[in-house]
Design an enzyme around this catalytic site. Structure first.
Site, PDB file in Angstrom:
ATOM      1  N   TYR A 148       0.972  -1.120   0.029  1.00 36.56           N
ATOM      2  CA  TYR A 148       0.058   0.022  -0.134  1.00 36.56           C
ATOM      3  C   TYR A 148       0.977   1.291   0.101  1.00 36.56           C
ATOM      4  O   TYR A 148       0.453   2.352  -0.667  1.00 36.56           O
ATOM      5  CB  TYR A 148      -0.898  -0.079   1.317  1.00 36.56           C
ATOM      6  CG  TYR A 148      -2.017   1.093   1.518  1.00 36.56           C
ATOM      7  CD1 TYR A 148      -3.072   1.019   0.797  1.00 36.56           C
ATOM      8  CD2 TYR A 148      -1.652   2.158   2.325  1.00 36.56           C
ATOM      9  CE1 TYR A 148      -3.916   2.032   0.607  1.00 36.56           C
ATOM     10  CE2 TYR A 148      -2.627   3.050   2.398  1.00 36.56           C
ATOM     11  CZ  TYR A 148      -3.861   2.916   1.803  1.00 36.56           C
ATOM     12  OH  TYR A 148      -4.788   3.980   1.826  1.00 36.56           O
ATOM     13  N   ILE A 181      -8.877   8.504   8.319  1.00 35.93           N
ATOM     14  CA  ILE A 181     -10.402   8.939   8.143  1.00 35.93           C
ATOM     15  C   ILE A 181     -11.534   7.996   8.539  1.00 35.93           C
ATOM     16  O   ILE A 181     -11.175   6.760   8.292  1.00 35.93           O
ATOM     17  CB  ILE A 181     -10.573   9.433   6.503  1.00 35.93           C
ATOM     18  CG1 ILE A 181      -9.464  10.261   6.256  1.00 35.93           C
ATOM     19  CG2 ILE A 181     -12.032  10.055   6.385  1.00 35.93           C
ATOM     20  CD1 ILE A 181      -9.276  11.617   6.931  1.00 35.93           C
TER      21      ILE A 181
HETATM   22  P1  NDP Z   1     -13.870   2.275   1.354  1.00 36.09           P
HETATM   23  O1  NDP Z   1     -13.438   0.857   1.421  1.00 36.09           O
HETATM   24  O2  NDP Z   1     -14.680   3.080   2.421  1.00 36.09           O
HETATM   25  O3  NDP Z   1     -14.465   2.360  -0.149  1.00 36.09           O
HETATM   26  C1  NDP Z   1     -13.627   2.038  -1.170  1.00 36.09           C
HETATM   27  C2  NDP Z   1     -14.418   2.267  -2.469  1.00 36.09           C
HETATM   28  O4  NDP Z   1     -13.605   2.077  -3.397  1.00 36.09           O
HETATM   29  C3  NDP Z   1     -15.801   1.389  -2.532  1.00 36.09           C
HETATM   30  O5  NDP Z   1     -16.940   2.235  -3.395  1.00 36.09           O
HETATM   31  C4  NDP Z   1     -15.415   0.324  -3.455  1.00 36.09           C
HETATM   32  O6  NDP Z   1     -16.495  -0.357  -4.277  1.00 36.09           O
HETATM   33  C5  NDP Z   1     -14.484   0.884  -4.261  1.00 36.09           C
HETATM   34  N1  NDP Z   1     -13.489  -0.033  -4.955  1.00 36.09           N
HETATM   35  C6  NDP Z   1     -12.572  -0.881  -4.488  1.00 36.09           C
HETATM   36  N2  NDP Z   1     -11.850  -1.604  -5.122  1.00 36.09           N
HETATM   37  C7  NDP Z   1     -12.286  -1.128  -6.278  1.00 36.09           C
HETATM   38  C8  NDP Z   1     -12.082  -1.591  -7.605  1.00 36.09           C
HETATM   39  N3  NDP Z   1     -10.969  -2.790  -7.728  1.00 36.09           N
HETATM   40  N4  NDP Z   1     -12.777  -1.126  -8.764  1.00 36.09           N
HETATM   41  C9  NDP Z   1     -13.438  -0.182  -8.362  1.00 36.09           C
HETATM   42  N5  NDP Z   1     -14.077   0.226  -7.137  1.00 36.09           N
HETATM   43  C10 NDP Z   1     -13.497  -0.149  -6.113  1.00 36.09           C
HETATM   44  O7  NDP Z   1     -12.462   3.200   1.288  1.00 36.09           O
HETATM   45  P2  NDP Z   1     -12.329   4.735   1.595  1.00 36.09           P
HETATM   46  O8  NDP Z   1     -13.238   5.585   1.502  1.00 36.09           O
HETATM   47  O9  NDP Z   1     -11.805   4.668   3.285  1.00 36.09           O
HETATM   48  O10 NDP Z   1     -10.810   5.077   0.870  1.00 36.09           O
HETATM   49  C11 NDP Z   1     -11.128   5.780  -0.362  1.00 36.09           C
HETATM   50  C12 NDP Z   1      -9.719   6.261  -0.860  1.00 36.09           C
HETATM   51  O11 NDP Z   1      -8.884   6.948   0.072  1.00 36.09           O
HETATM   52  C13 NDP Z   1      -8.706   4.864  -0.922  1.00 36.09           C
HETATM   53  O12 NDP Z   1      -7.741   5.014  -2.160  1.00 36.09           O
HETATM   54  C14 NDP Z   1      -7.955   4.744   0.057  1.00 36.09           C
HETATM   55  O13 NDP Z   1      -6.568   4.100   0.117  1.00 36.09           O
HETATM   56  C15 NDP Z   1      -7.691   6.247   0.453  1.00 36.09           C
HETATM   57  N6  NDP Z   1      -7.365   6.462   1.840  1.00 36.09           N
HETATM   58  C16 NDP Z   1      -8.283   5.949   2.875  1.00 36.09           C
HETATM   59  C17 NDP Z   1      -7.784   6.502   4.121  1.00 36.09           C
HETATM   60  C18 NDP Z   1      -8.799   6.372   5.329  1.00 36.09           C
HETATM   61  O14 NDP Z   1      -8.466   6.591   6.523  1.00 36.09           O
HETATM   62  N7  NDP Z   1     -10.025   5.747   5.075  1.00 36.09           N
HETATM   63  C19 NDP Z   1      -6.567   7.278   4.552  1.00 36.09           C
HETATM   64  C20 NDP Z   1      -5.882   7.383   3.515  1.00 36.09           C
HETATM   65  C21 NDP Z   1      -6.113   7.250   2.023  1.00 36.09           C
HETATM   66  P3  NDP Z   1     -17.561  -1.453  -3.640  1.00 36.09           P
HETATM   67  O15 NDP Z   1     -18.338  -0.603  -2.774  1.00 36.09           O
HETATM   68  O16 NDP Z   1     -18.054  -2.063  -4.676  1.00 36.09           O
HETATM   69  O17 NDP Z   1     -16.522  -2.326  -2.771  1.00 36.09           O
END
Ligand code: NDP
Length: 241
Positions: A148, A181
């Site tokens: 990651y 977050i």
């Molecule tokens: P969530 O796990 O809450 O949501 C992830 C979203 O991405 C979902 O809509 C999921 O779809 C979609 N997704 C995952 N894999 C794929 C794929 N292969 N193709 C299409 N869609 C996909 O994630 P977060 O909201 O927590 O994170 C969002 C972004 O922020 C990410 O890039 C994460 O790495 C980054 N981030 C998050 C942090 C945190 O603390 N939460 C901190 C720093 C960065 P589905 O619902 O169908 O599974």
């Protein structure tokens, strides 16, 4: 941002959902993508009235087809938010190749897949806003997250290189690096580990998805045309460059 066409990958849950909602509020026509959680996606659509599209951001052909479909329906893509991401944590000495590949493909190769699909149209029209959600762990390097951290650090280099390539074409390319977050991704972290993490955040709490969405909307605005190749860190003071 009025009537701009925006794609938010992973826009049906968590941070992406907050971004999709705020872009809509700012006047954009938004398409939120997801991968497999149909239930959450349908609930999101019902709640927000925002269009949804199911495809895998790790798959080049699926991304290309999805963008062509949006262009056929809406005419173009003006704003791309590369938000979809996953974690598959584990020490490197125990990590399988599949954990490495899926995290790199979903968090980093996806940027190539999606940007490649939208960039020619943006260059022709002379306007574009591309924002990728990286992570504090791409800046710090996180225990148990070589995959990651590598993917999210890769986003910074990708962003700067593409920003240079597109600067003269009215396209800005930026990254947002959130700290911890409050989303499903973080809720999956063990409670004692999470307590320790929060103890290291000067602001003393987890961030909210809306606090990331605010920054993304700022960078996506028409008026943000002089900001490119940048990373905006939003982490409650946990990491200061
Ligand atoms: P969530 O796990 O809450 O949501 C992830 C979203 O991405 C979902 O809509 C999921 O779809 C979609 N997704 C995952 N894999 C794929 C794929 N292969 N193709 C299409 N869609 C996909 O994630 P977060 O909201 O927590 O994170 C969002 C972004 O922020 C990410 O890039 C994460 O790495 C980054 N981030 C998050 C942090 C945190 O603390 N939460 C901190 C720093 C960065 P589905 O619902 O169908 O599974």
């Amino acid at each position: 941002m009025k009537n701009k066409i925006a794609i938010v990958t992973g826009g049906t849950r968590g941070i992406g959902k907050a971004i999709a909602i705020d872009l809509k509020k700012a006047g954009a026509k938004v398409i939120a993508s997801y991968q497999g959680n149909e239930e959450a996606a349908l609930a999101f659509k019902k709640e927000t009235g925002i269009a949804i599209s199911r495809f895998d951001v790790a798959d080049y052909e699926q991304c290309n087809t999805a963008v062509r479909t949006v262009e056929a329906e809406y005419g173009r893509v003006d704003i791309l938010i590369n938000n979809a991401g996953i974690t598959r944590d584990g020490f490197l000495h125990k990590m399988g190749e599949d954990s490495w590949d899926s995290v790199l493909d979903t968090n980093l190769k996806s940027c190539f897949n999606m940007c490649r699909a939208v960039i020619e149209g943006m260059r022709t029209r002379g306007f574009g806003r591309i924002i990728t959600i990286s992570s504090i762990n791409g800046q710090l390097g996180q225990f148990g997250q070589t995959n990651y951290s590598a993917a999210k650090a890769g986003v910074f280099g990708f962003t700067k290189a593409l920003a240079r390539e597109c600067a003269a074409k009215g396209i800005t390319v930026n990254a947002v690096a959130p700290g911890y977050i409050e989303t499903d991704m973080v809720k999956a972290v063990q409670e004692d580990v999470l307590k320790k993490i929060v103890g290291n955040i000067p602001v003393g709490r987890l961030g909210q998805p809306s606090e990331i969405a605010r920054a993304v909307c700022f960078l996506a605005a028409d008026e943000a045309g002089f900001i490119t190749g940048e990373t905006l860190s939003i982490n409650g003071g946990q990491y200061m460059e």
